[in-house]
Design an enzyme around this catalytic site. Structure first.
Site, PDB file in Angstrom:
ATOM      1  N   ASP A  56     110.510   7.283  29.270  1.00  0.00           N
ATOM      2  CA  ASP A  56     111.358   6.281  29.863  1.00  0.00           C
ATOM      3  C   ASP A  56     112.826   6.541  29.555  1.00  0.00           C
ATOM      4  O   ASP A  56     113.702   6.321  30.394  1.00  0.00           O
ATOM      5  CB  ASP A  56     110.952   4.916  29.321  1.00  0.00           C
ATOM      6  CG  ASP A  56     111.167   3.878  30.390  1.00  0.00           C
ATOM      7  OD1 ASP A  56     110.674   4.109  31.505  1.00  0.00           O
ATOM      8  OD2 ASP A  56     111.851   2.893  30.109  1.00  0.00           O
ATOM      9  N   LEU A 106     122.148 -23.869  45.221  1.00  0.00           N
ATOM     10  CA  LEU A 106     122.758 -25.074  44.668  1.00  0.00           C
ATOM     11  C   LEU A 106     124.215 -24.796  44.354  1.00  0.00           C
ATOM     12  O   LEU A 106     124.562 -23.686  43.948  1.00  0.00           O
ATOM     13  CB  LEU A 106     122.070 -25.425  43.347  1.00  0.00           C
ATOM     14  CG  LEU A 106     120.633 -25.923  43.405  1.00  0.00           C
ATOM     15  CD1 LEU A 106     120.038 -25.968  42.005  1.00  0.00           C
ATOM     16  CD2 LEU A 106     120.600 -27.313  44.031  1.00  0.00           C
ATOM     17  N   GLU A 139     116.656 -31.795  35.143  1.00  0.00           N
ATOM     18  CA  GLU A 139     115.654 -30.798  34.742  1.00  0.00           C
ATOM     19  C   GLU A 139     116.321 -29.453  34.491  1.00  0.00           C
ATOM     20  O   GLU A 139     117.416 -29.206  35.019  1.00  0.00           O
ATOM     21  CB  GLU A 139     114.614 -30.651  35.858  1.00  0.00           C
ATOM     22  CG  GLU A 139     115.249 -30.168  37.147  1.00  0.00           C
ATOM     23  CD  GLU A 139     114.356 -30.392  38.372  1.00  0.00           C
ATOM     24  OE1 GLU A 139     113.439 -29.607  38.565  1.00  0.00           O
ATOM     25  OE2 GLU A 139     114.621 -31.357  39.125  1.00  0.00           O
ATOM     26  N   LYS A 141     117.418 -25.583  34.754  1.00  0.00           N
ATOM     27  CA  LYS A 141     117.498 -24.589  35.835  1.00  0.00           C
ATOM     28  C   LYS A 141     116.852 -23.323  35.276  1.00  0.00           C
ATOM     29  O   LYS A 141     117.345 -22.721  34.319  1.00  0.00           O
ATOM     30  CB  LYS A 141     118.956 -24.339  36.208  1.00  0.00           C
ATOM     31  CG  LYS A 141     119.104 -23.369  37.359  1.00  0.00           C
ATOM     32  CD  LYS A 141     120.526 -23.419  37.906  1.00  0.00           C
ATOM     33  CE  LYS A 141     120.663 -22.623  39.188  1.00  0.00           C
ATOM     34  NZ  LYS A 141     120.370 -21.204  39.067  1.00  0.00           N
ATOM     35  N   GLU A 199     109.921 -21.876  40.864  1.00  0.00           N
ATOM     36  CA  GLU A 199     110.416 -20.644  40.237  1.00  0.00           C
ATOM     37  C   GLU A 199     109.290 -19.878  39.556  1.00  0.00           C
ATOM     38  O   GLU A 199     108.495 -20.453  38.821  1.00  0.00           O
ATOM     39  CB  GLU A 199     111.472 -21.058  39.197  1.00  0.00           C
ATOM     40  CG  GLU A 199     112.465 -19.994  38.859  1.00  0.00           C
ATOM     41  CD  GLU A 199     113.665 -19.960  39.810  1.00  0.00           C
ATOM     42  OE1 GLU A 199     113.637 -20.649  40.855  1.00  0.00           O
ATOM     43  OE2 GLU A 199     114.608 -19.217  39.505  1.00  0.00           O
ATOM     44  N   LYS A 339     125.907 -25.646  34.923  1.00  0.00           N
ATOM     45  CA  LYS A 339     125.607 -24.394  34.237  1.00  0.00           C
ATOM     46  C   LYS A 339     126.031 -24.468  32.776  1.00  0.00           C
ATOM     47  O   LYS A 339     126.992 -25.145  32.417  1.00  0.00           O
ATOM     48  CB  LYS A 339     126.339 -23.225  34.918  1.00  0.00           C
ATOM     49  CG  LYS A 339     125.955 -22.983  36.365  1.00  0.00           C
ATOM     50  CD  LYS A 339     124.498 -22.639  36.553  1.00  0.00           C
ATOM     51  CE  LYS A 339     124.169 -21.175  36.621  1.00  0.00           C
ATOM     52  NZ  LYS A 339     124.839 -20.312  37.511  1.00  0.00           N
ATOM     53  N   CYS A 433     151.570   0.295  48.378  1.00  0.00           N
ATOM     54  CA  CYS A 433     150.118   0.211  48.500  1.00  0.00           C
ATOM     55  C   CYS A 433     149.486   1.546  48.111  1.00  0.00           C
ATOM     56  O   CYS A 433     149.871   2.588  48.648  1.00  0.00           O
ATOM     57  CB  CYS A 433     149.780  -0.141  49.947  1.00  0.00           C
ATOM     58  SG  CYS A 433     148.037   0.053  50.304  1.00  0.00           S
ATOM     59  N   CYS A 436     147.987   3.333  51.421  1.00  0.00           N
ATOM     60  CA  CYS A 436     148.728   3.872  52.574  1.00  0.00           C
ATOM     61  C   CYS A 436     150.196   4.111  52.284  1.00  0.00           C
ATOM     62  O   CYS A 436     150.918   4.627  53.139  1.00  0.00           O
ATOM     63  CB  CYS A 436     148.578   2.950  53.781  1.00  0.00           C
ATOM     64  SG  CYS A 436     149.510   1.423  53.638  1.00  0.00           S
ATOM     65  N   CYS A 457     149.961  -5.485  50.912  1.00  0.00           N
ATOM     66  CA  CYS A 457     150.396  -4.296  51.620  1.00  0.00           C
ATOM     67  C   CYS A 457     150.889  -4.729  52.995  1.00  0.00           C
ATOM     68  O   CYS A 457     150.268  -5.564  53.647  1.00  0.00           O
ATOM     69  CB  CYS A 457     149.219  -3.346  51.748  1.00  0.00           C
ATOM     70  SG  CYS A 457     149.454  -2.091  52.982  1.00  0.00           S
TER      71      CYS A 457
HETATM   72  S1  IVH Z   1     116.344 -26.957  43.432  1.00  0.00           S
HETATM   73  C1  IVH Z   1     118.048 -26.973  47.885  1.00  0.00           C
HETATM   74  N1  IVH Z   1     115.627 -26.872  40.929  1.00  0.00           N
HETATM   75  O1  IVH Z   1     118.354 -22.073  41.417  1.00  0.00           O
HETATM   76  C2  IVH Z   1     118.024 -26.378  46.532  1.00  0.00           C
HETATM   77  N2  IVH Z   1     116.457 -24.866  41.893  1.00  0.00           N
HETATM   78  O2  IVH Z   1     121.035 -21.883  42.956  1.00  0.00           O
HETATM   79  C3  IVH Z   1     116.670 -26.333  45.925  1.00  0.00           C
HETATM   80  N3  IVH Z   1     116.423 -22.954  40.381  1.00  0.00           N
HETATM   81  O3  IVH Z   1     117.412 -20.686  44.444  1.00  0.00           O
HETATM   82  C4  IVH Z   1     116.670 -25.730  44.583  1.00  0.00           C
HETATM   83  N4  IVH Z   1     115.585 -23.997  38.641  1.00  0.00           N
HETATM   84  O4  IVH Z   1     115.854 -20.350  42.481  1.00  0.00           O
HETATM   85  C5  IVH Z   1     116.126 -26.181  41.943  1.00  0.00           C
HETATM   86  N5  IVH Z   1     114.906 -26.965  38.725  1.00  0.00           N
HETATM   87  C6  IVH Z   1     115.398 -26.274  39.754  1.00  0.00           C
HETATM   88  C7  IVH Z   1     115.713 -24.902  39.639  1.00  0.00           C
HETATM   89  C8  IVH Z   1     116.243 -24.238  40.744  1.00  0.00           C
HETATM   90  C9  IVH Z   1     116.023 -22.827  39.109  1.00  0.00           C
HETATM   91  C10 IVH Z   1     117.007 -21.846  41.172  1.00  0.00           C
HETATM   92  C11 IVH Z   1     116.372 -21.639  42.501  1.00  0.00           C
HETATM   93  C12 IVH Z   1     117.486 -21.701  43.497  1.00  0.00           C
HETATM   94  C13 IVH Z   1     118.702 -21.560  42.650  1.00  0.00           C
HETATM   95  C14 IVH Z   1     119.822 -22.373  43.257  1.00  0.00           C
END
Ligand code: IVH
Length: 714
Positions: A56, A106, A139, A141, A199, A339, A433, A436, A457
């Site tokens: 690897d 989102l 919840e 992410k 997910e 985030k 630039c 160019c 430019c």
């Molecule tokens: S709701 C209409 N819930 O984040 C939007 N997304 O940037 C529905 N993700 O593509 C998404 N955890 O892959 C939602 N608890 C959660 C999440 C989640 C991870 C991801 C998902 C989405 C991205 C959005």
């Protein structure tokens, strides 16, 4: 290193040992060819035959050498470059799935203020005061890959990755091997058609175990659990996926025959009843303070979790309100990702490159000693503009702090002064630039009278960097979206003189038919790939009008403005006539009408008129129209009584806010304007309406009360 397949001449052996920095361009091209063949050969052994012949580490060093050569000679990147493939499974290997309901993303916020704004925006949009209670689900992410699981008659019939949100890959056979995903749902209240979304992820412990096994077997070591999950899901052989410990959390839905509840939380409860795993940290909260409190708890517990999360997602609980709020661009107004703070690292600033963008902006890019920041290797970062370099006092040779926040481009926060070497010199920003040689100037903003932070430019269409960047923009995903004509191909076709301006794209096939040196005979191309490209180009001859407008690359005209213009003018002929008129006379009707489109600001209107005032641009548009026929957008709701009509809202509305009324009218295919003219079909006037109402009466435009409007739209 064991090489069973590649026949090495002594020259090649010599080359393969030469440091990348010493390679000439011709040698680099030779090396890239050798590496592409060798890596592809080893990929087949590893992925398909499960029988790698090299370690690897040796495999990784082949890839690293390939990347380093490509970084030094970007023009030489091949169509079959290993850097373009994810794992060994090209996406063509999977069937395509068109999502019945797009899988959108989102919006992000990074601090408490952002969450407060999110909640305030919702209240404003819905016209609710601060006291009306609003519940939100809160919840984690999950940092994995999103997936849509379609059930029909209770059976899992299709699993698709997100792809670009509209079209994903069919990975059903692989998903059927994941234990967390029910293959069948027997519950009596499970609707006949139901797409569960969520997910796919890999736990830390499973990831460590997988890498340990891979190491023992001399296999590929994955950089992080997300990559391991992605690599494991996108396997051609489902038995490989079956051997990889993947897991699933449900959190959303796509196409459904019916919903089991009228709240997000209610649907989650149904998910749990039906046997889908829910994240145990998901809760239902009733105030901003509680949401932020839970964010903190989740953040504190993050290190103790056995899977990666990168933030917290808040979703408005009531589904009727979600529906009223709808989407803006690609994200819902009713949900947001909060985030976790950016991850940082220290490294050395080796050099500063100046890139010239599509609009001629000169952007300084930091070239860094590669460093891992939050699981990703970073070697380039933006320094924004010349004032930023001065303000931060970053010098070449400095040790700097790099930050990565989510998917945002890495940034340089500043230098570590006590590590500054004596030799570190301040950077002198060029005033010509680099592409160019034209003067690069800082415009004076007419509104503020201040010097623009960006140096541009002045070479316009003669500047190769702008031309090529305009071409890249033209074919990009949200513009013409020509499959197989990505940035690398555009660059090489441009360099070879095959494509200099957009109309050339559409004459490529005809010219190729007459050419001695056919595309299919070129390095990296074959009959099939050349034909595929010509087909992909032909398929875009009837591009949608909004994409056409966006593709022109007019300053301040993004996707949304492109759509507004397409909707407002309907056809390309109307649009062109109006724009040429607007360009001729900034006081005239056509320019006023353009400025009057709700959502088009003065900067965009002026930029559009400037664009059409430039004969070069008009010529390109005409040449292009010899080749393509932009198609009008379908009305959002063709059957609606207000489809195609122009509406102005004025005065106070009682049933909804102005923003909601506008969004709803647009959903029904109406155009919403900011002021009344002869072209206005309806003025919806609430209490307190003033001059607009007066204008409407004078012009004989239909005036409706809010109630009459609501009755009209049903
Ligand atoms: S709701 C209409 N819930 O984040 C939007 N997304 O940037 C529905 N993700 O593509 C998404 N955890 O892959 C939602 N608890 C959660 C999440 C989640 C991870 C991801 C998902 C989405 C991205 C959005």
């Amino acid at each position: 290193m064991v090489k069973k397949s590649a026949k090495n001449t002594s020259k090649e052996t010599e080359l393969s040992g030469k440091p990348v920095s010493d390679l000439t361009e011709a040698e680099a091209a030779h090396e890239l060819e050798r590496l592409a063949t060798e890596i592809a050969h080893n990929d087949v052994l590893y992925y398909r035959e499960d029988h790698p012949e090299i370690s690897d580490a040796d495999y990784d060093s082949l890839r690293q050498r390939n990347d380093a050569i490509e970084a030094r000679f970007p023009k030489l990147v091949r169509n079959d470059s290993p850097s373009k493939r994810i794992g060994a499974t090209p996406s063509e290997a999977f069937g395509k799935v068109v999502h019945a309901v797009p899988m959108l993303s989102l919006g992000n916020v990074f601090d408490d203020e952002g969450v407060r704004d999110f909640v305030d925006r919702i209240r404003r949009f819905l016209g609710l005061d601060g006291d009306t209670p609003l519940d939100f689900t809160t919840e984690p992410k999950i940092d994995g890959l999103s997936i849509g699981l379609r059930y029909e008659g209770g059976r899992l019939v299709q699993a698709a990755t997100r792809g670009d949100g509209y079209v994903g890959e069919n990975v059903t056979a692989n998903v059927l091997t994941i234990k967390d995903v029910p293959q069948e749902v027997k519950a009596r209240d499970f609707p006949d058609v139901f797409e569960v979304r969520g997910e796919i992820y890999m736990s830390h412990s499973a990831f460590a175990g997988l890498n340990a096994e891979q190491e023992k077997a001399g296999g590929k070591i994955f950089a992080n659990p997300r990559n391991a999950a992605a690599g494991s899901l996108r396997q051609l052989d489902p038995s490989v996926t079956a051997s990889r410990p993947l897991q699933f959390f449900a959190y959303a839905w796509g196409e459904v025959a019916s919903l089991p509840a009228d709240t997000q939380w209610g649907v989650y409860e149904a998910f749990a009843r039906w046997g889908f795993p829910l994240n145990p940290l998901a809760t239902l909260t009733s105030s901003l303070d509680k949401m932020l409190g839970i964010y903190r708890e989740i953040e504190e517990g993050r290190a103790g979790l056995d899977y990666d999360i990168d933030g917290v997602v808040y979703k408005l609980d009531r589904l009727d309100l979600q529906e009223r709020l709808g989407f803006v661009s690609r994200s819902p107004r009713w949900a947001i990702a909060h985030k976790f703070p950016a991850q940082k690292a220290m490294t050395i600033l080796r050099d500063i490159d100046i890139q010239v963008g599509r609009t001629g902006a000169l952007t300084p890019v930091a070239k860094l000693e590669p460093v891992t920041v939050g699981g990703v290797v970073v070697q380039n970062a933006t320094l924004h503009n010349e004032d930023e370099i001065v303000r931060k006092d970053v010098r070449i040779g400095d040790t700097v702090i790099v930050q990565r926040a989510g998917d945002v481009i890495p940034q340089i926060l500043g230098p570590v002064l006590d590590k500054r070497p004596k030799s570190a010199k301040p950077f002198v920003f060029p005033t010509v630039c680099p592409a160019c040689g034209s003067h690069a100037v800082r415009e004076i903003n007419p509104k503020t009278g201040k010097e623009d932070a960006v140096r541009r430019c002045t070479g316009g269409l003669i500047c190769p960097a702008q031309r090529v960047e305009r071409l890249k923009h033209f074919v990009s995903r949200n513009a013409f979206d020509i499959e197989g004509l990505g940035e690398k191909n555009i660059q090489s076709f441009y360099d070879e003189g095959l494509i200099q301006s957009p109309p050339d794209i559409f004459t490529l096939a005809a010219r190729d038919a007459d050419a001695d040196e056919k595309l299919s005979k070129r390095e990296g191309w074959g009959e099939t790939s050349a034909q595929k490209l010509f087909d992909a180009i032909a398929a875009r001859r009837d591009v949608k009008l909004d994409r056409f407008i966006f593709a022109l690359g007019i300053r301040h005209v993004g996707e949304i403005t492109g759509r507004l213009l397409a909707r407002s003018y309907g056809t390309i002929d109307n649009f062109l006539k109006a724009m040429t008129d607007a360009a001729k006379d900034r006081e005239g009707e056509a320019f006023k009408e353009l400025e009057n489109i709700d959502g088009i600001g003065p900067a965009a209107a002026a930029a559009i008129a400037d664009f059409f005032a430039e004969p070069h641009n008009v010529q390109v548009v005409h040449d292009l129209l010899e080749e393509v026929s932009p198609q009008p957008l379908e009305a959002v709701d063709k059957g609606s009584p207000v489809s195609g009509k122009t509406v102005v809202f004025t005065g106070t509305l009682e049933h909804m806010t102005r923003a909601e009324a506008k969004a709803q009218a647009e959903r029904l295919g109406a155009k919403v304007a900011g002021s009344v003219s002869k072209k206005t079909d309806y003025v919806v006037a609430g209490p307190g309406a003033g001059s607009k109402l007066k204008n409407a009466t004078e012009l004989g435009v239909d005036v409706l009360t809010e109630e009459e409007w609501l009755t009209l739209i049903g």
